[in-house]
Design a protein around this motif. Structure first.
Motif, mmCIF file in Angstrom:
data_model
loop_
_atom_site.group_PDB
_atom_site.id
_atom_site.type_symbol
_atom_site.label_atom_id
_atom_site.label_comp_id
_atom_site.label_asym_id
_atom_site.label_seq_id
_atom_site.Cartn_x
_atom_site.Cartn_y
_atom_site.Cartn_z
ATOM 1 N N THR A 219 -14.889 -4.843 4.226
ATOM 2 C CA THR A 219 -14.658 -3.502 3.670
ATOM 3 C C THR A 219 -15.860 -2.576 3.857
ATOM 4 O OG1 THR A 219 -15.393 -4.248 1.479
ATOM 5 C CG2 THR A 219 -13.025 -4.383 1.951
ATOM 6 N N ASN A 220 -16.799 -2.980 4.699
ATOM 7 C CA ASN A 220 -17.993 -2.173 4.937
ATOM 8 C C ASN A 220 -17.833 -1.369 6.223
ATOM 9 O OD1 ASN A 220 -20.506 -1.053 5.319
ATOM 10 N ND2 ASN A 220 -21.635 -2.981 5.199
ATOM 11 N N PRO A 221 -17.649 -0.060 6.136
ATOM 12 C CA PRO A 221 -17.464 0.747 7.354
ATOM 13 C C PRO A 221 -18.602 0.620 8.357
ATOM 14 C CG PRO A 221 -16.905 2.029 5.404
ATOM 15 C CD PRO A 221 -17.546 0.763 4.919
ATOM 16 N N ASN A 222 -19.801 0.256 7.903
ATOM 17 C CA ASN A 222 -20.929 0.101 8.827
ATOM 18 C C ASN A 222 -20.739 -1.075 9.775
ATOM 19 O OD1 ASN A 222 -22.380 2.283 7.714
ATOM 20 N ND2 ASN A 222 -23.235 0.975 6.110
ATOM 21 N N LYS A 230 -10.594 -5.630 9.466
ATOM 22 C CA LYS A 230 -10.595 -4.454 8.588
ATOM 23 C C LYS A 230 -9.312 -4.446 7.749
ATOM 24 C CE LYS A 230 -11.017 -2.003 12.364
ATOM 25 N NZ LYS A 230 -11.272 -3.098 13.322
ATOM 26 N N PRO A 231 -9.284 -3.691 6.659
ATOM 27 C CA PRO A 231 -8.085 -3.681 5.800
ATOM 28 C C PRO A 231 -6.792 -3.412 6.560
ATOM 29 C CG PRO A 231 -9.891 -2.597 4.679
ATOM 30 C CD PRO A 231 -10.390 -2.907 6.059
ATOM 31 N N LEU A 232 -6.798 -2.425 7.460
ATOM 32 C CA LEU A 232 -5.568 -2.077 8.160
ATOM 33 C C LEU A 232 -5.116 -3.134 9.142
ATOM 34 C CD1 LEU A 232 -6.197 1.726 8.758
ATOM 35 C CD2 LEU A 232 -4.506 0.704 7.215
ATOM 36 N N ASP A 233 -6.015 -4.028 9.552
ATOM 37 C CA ASP A 233 -5.614 -5.107 10.452
ATOM 38 C C ASP A 233 -4.619 -6.045 9.774
ATOM 39 O OD1 ASP A 233 -7.251 -4.156 12.466
ATOM 40 O OD2 ASP A 233 -8.975 -5.323 11.783
ATOM 41 N N PHE A 234 -4.700 -6.136 8.460
ATOM 42 C CA PHE A 234 -3.735 -6.945 7.716
ATOM 43 C C PHE A 234 -2.488 -6.136 7.378
ATOM 44 C CE2 PHE A 234 -7.928 -8.790 6.765
ATOM 45 C CZ PHE A 234 -7.709 -10.099 7.161
ATOM 46 N N ILE A 235 -2.658 -4.894 6.995
ATOM 47 C CA ILE A 235 -1.527 -4.083 6.541
ATOM 48 C C ILE A 235 -0.581 -3.744 7.687
ATOM 49 C CG2 ILE A 235 -0.900 -1.805 5.626
ATOM 50 C CD1 ILE A 235 -3.235 -2.021 3.764
ATOM 51 N N ARG A 236 -1.104 -3.572 8.892
ATOM 52 C CA ARG A 236 -0.216 -3.175 9.989
ATOM 53 C C ARG A 236 0.817 -4.239 10.298
ATOM 54 N NH1 ARG A 236 -1.592 -5.617 14.828
ATOM 55 N NH2 ARG A 236 -3.729 -6.376 15.082
ATOM 56 N N ARG A 237 0.627 -5.442 9.792
ATOM 57 C CA ARG A 237 1.595 -6.503 10.005
ATOM 58 C C ARG A 237 2.540 -6.651 8.808
ATOM 59 N NH1 ARG A 237 -1.384 -9.373 14.347
ATOM 60 N NH2 ARG A 237 0.285 -10.891 14.542
ATOM 61 N N SER A 238 2.317 -5.879 7.755
ATOM 62 C CA SER A 238 3.120 -6.032 6.544
ATOM 63 C C SER A 238 3.011 -4.778 5.699
ATOM 64 C CB SER A 238 2.622 -7.239 5.742
ATOM 65 O OG SER A 238 3.265 -7.334 4.501
ATOM 66 N N GLN A 239 3.995 -4.551 4.880
ATOM 67 C CA GLN A 239 3.934 -3.448 3.925
ATOM 68 C C GLN A 239 3.139 -3.837 2.678
ATOM 69 O OE1 GLN A 239 5.237 -0.332 4.637
ATOM 70 N NE2 GLN A 239 5.501 -1.290 6.641
ATOM 71 N N GLU A 240 2.802 -5.122 2.558
ATOM 72 C CA GLU A 240 2.033 -5.601 1.418
ATOM 73 C C GLU A 240 0.557 -5.243 1.571
ATOM 74 O OE1 GLU A 240 3.062 -7.170 -1.265
ATOM 75 O OE2 GLU A 240 5.113 -7.768 -0.764
ATOM 76 N N PHE A 242 -1.663 -7.046 -0.401
ATOM 77 C CA PHE A 242 -2.281 -8.339 -0.705
ATOM 78 C C PHE A 242 -3.585 -8.186 -1.493
ATOM 79 C CE2 PHE A 242 0.254 -9.197 3.161
ATOM 80 C CZ PHE A 242 1.059 -10.224 2.683
ATOM 81 N N GLY A 243 -3.539 -7.330 -2.495
ATOM 82 C CA GLY A 243 -4.680 -7.202 -3.395
ATOM 83 C C GLY A 243 -5.808 -6.332 -2.897
ATOM 84 N N MET A 244 -5.714 -5.793 -1.692
ATOM 85 C CA MET A 244 -6.780 -4.927 -1.192
ATOM 86 C C MET A 244 -6.748 -3.580 -1.906
ATOM 87 S SD MET A 244 -6.856 -5.723 2.913
ATOM 88 C CE MET A 244 -5.091 -5.508 3.159
ATOM 89 N N ALA A 245 -7.918 -3.029 -2.155
ATOM 90 C CA ALA A 245 -8.012 -1.765 -2.868
ATOM 91 C C ALA A 245 -7.579 -0.612 -1.980
ATOM 92 C CB ALA A 245 -9.445 -1.546 -3.341
ATOM 93 N N MET A 246 -6.819 0.327 -2.545
ATOM 94 C CA MET A 246 -6.378 1.486 -1.769
ATOM 95 C C MET A 246 -7.571 2.314 -1.303
ATOM 96 S SD MET A 246 -3.215 1.363 -1.233
ATOM 97 C CE MET A 246 -3.165 2.982 -0.439
ATOM 98 N N ILE A 249 -8.579 0.901 1.947
ATOM 99 C CA ILE A 249 -7.579 1.223 2.969
ATOM 100 C C ILE A 249 -7.774 2.651 3.462
ATOM 101 C CG2 ILE A 249 -5.107 1.581 3.339
ATOM 102 C CD1 ILE A 249 -4.703 -0.776 1.302
ATOM 103 N N HIS A 250 -8.010 3.572 2.548
ATOM 104 C CA HIS A 250 -8.199 4.962 2.950
ATOM 105 C C HIS A 250 -9.541 5.176 3.654
ATOM 106 C CE1 HIS A 250 -4.554 6.893 1.658
ATOM 107 N NE2 HIS A 250 -4.566 6.158 0.562
ATOM 108 N N LYS A 251 -10.550 4.388 3.317
ATOM 109 C CA LYS A 251 -11.793 4.435 4.082
ATOM 110 C C LYS A 251 -11.537 4.007 5.525
ATOM 111 C CE LYS A 251 -14.478 1.926 1.423
ATOM 112 N NZ LYS A 251 -15.685 1.198 0.950
ATOM 113 N N ASN A 252 -10.698 3.019 5.684
ATOM 114 C CA ASN A 252 -10.353 2.553 7.032
ATOM 115 C C ASN A 252 -9.590 3.623 7.806
ATOM 116 O OD1 ASN A 252 -9.000 -0.688 8.172
ATOM 117 N ND2 ASN A 252 -9.937 0.978 9.307
#
Length: 308
Positions: A219-222, A230-240, A242-246, A249-252
């Motif tokens: 979760t570190n943009p650096n 990265k967070p979106l690498d997990f979300i792009r495969r699912s609508q879930e 999985f406990g990641m903070a929004m 996700i928006h930083k990503n």
């Protein structure tokens, strides 16, 4: 909240239509421009072999023309979203037969690629080690076996020789008995499995997937210019989520917009140029098409594109 400007979106659109390979171009057009699912299916047909498996560089880090379980997982990932078409189901039927034919009972799954991957340009992590009978990727059983089991479960009416229920139990047990997770690619495959399962079965792995993603997500943009999950690498495969903070996700999403603003597209942050320079030039362009497509889909999913 920042959005991708219409000017930058149009710039990406031109790249996708004019420079991406046909598969990613049609996937882009189907989502943003016009329905063209049959074009996607025809494009996928160029990667499927007579034995039912997929090859021919559909996974751009190895160009092996012959079939492999890893390449077949990519083909089925797309086809499973198009299975309302008769042509797609026919391709799925042949892919299932291929997976049954090369199933490894000793592994209760598959190895990623065959030995002849070494005869063609490939990234070093896809080198087949004849002493171990696998690549370094195969250290993690679920990549791609967990994903492939999901497709066999979904299309079990096409399976004639394998015990799909037993395979699913193997996949679920492997995940739930793991406490320290090392491979985010393996978890991507488990998310794909999760997405194919009915709710009752999916819920059996959701808690452990949440644990795994919590361990693996960066979760570190650096750090995001390097090869990390990265967070979106997990979300792009699912609508879930999985406990990641929004907020993460928006930083990503902000990071993606910045990358497009700076470079016009999303380029891969890895390379195997030193091993195969000429082939890497082709692969880099293909990965740029896929990376840009996935970025635009993520931005659109979270309403971060200005289309007005």
């Amino acid at each position: 909240m920042e959005t991708l400007s219409k000017l930058l979106f149009n710039q990406c659109s031109r790249f996708m239509i004019e420079e991406a390979r046909p598969l990613e171009r049609y996937l882009f057009e189907n989502h943003f421009v016009r329905p063209c699912e049959k074009d996607i299916i025809r494009s996928l047909g160029n990667y499927q072999n007579k034995d039912g498996g997929f090859g021919h560089g559909i996974e751009s880090d190895f160009v092996l023309p012959n079939s492999s379980p890893m390449a077949t997982s990519v083909g089925l990932r797309h086809l499973s979203k198009l299975d309302h078409h008769e042509e797609a189901m026919e391709m799925i039927k042949h892919a299932v037969a291929y997976l049954e034919n090369i199933y490894r009972a000793d592994r209760k799954g598959w190895v990623t690629v065959p030995e002849d991957v070494n005869d063609y340009a490939h990234a070093p992590w896809w080198t087949f080690d004849t002493s171990t009978g696998m690549t370094i990727i195969d250290k993690f059983w679920g990549n791609p076996s967990a994903e492939l089991i999901g497709y066999l479960y979904k299309y079990r009416h096409q399976v004639t020789r394998l015990d799909v229920d037993d395979l699913l139990e193997t996949a679920i047990r492997h995940l739930n008995e793991t406490d320290n997770f090392e491979s985010f690619h393996e978890i991507y495959c488990y998310i794909d499995l999760y997405e194919t399962l009915p709710a009752k079965q999916a819920n059996r792995i959701k808690k452990k997937l949440t644990v795994a993603i919590g361990q693996l997500v960066n979760t570190n943009p650096n750090d995001w210019d390097t090869y990390v999950a990265k967070p979106l690498d997990f979300i792009r495969r699912s609508q879930e989520t999985f406990g990641m903070a929004m907020a993460d996700i928006h930083k990503n999403l902000d990071y993606i917009i910045k990358q497009i603003r700076n470079h016009g597209v999303i380029k891969p942050n890895w390379s195997w140029r030193e091993e195969y320079e000429a082939q890497w030039e082709i692969a880099e362009a293909e990965w740029t098409g896929l990376g840009t497509l996935l970025a635009l889909l993520a931005l659109d999913q979270f309403n971060r594109i200005d289309k007005t």
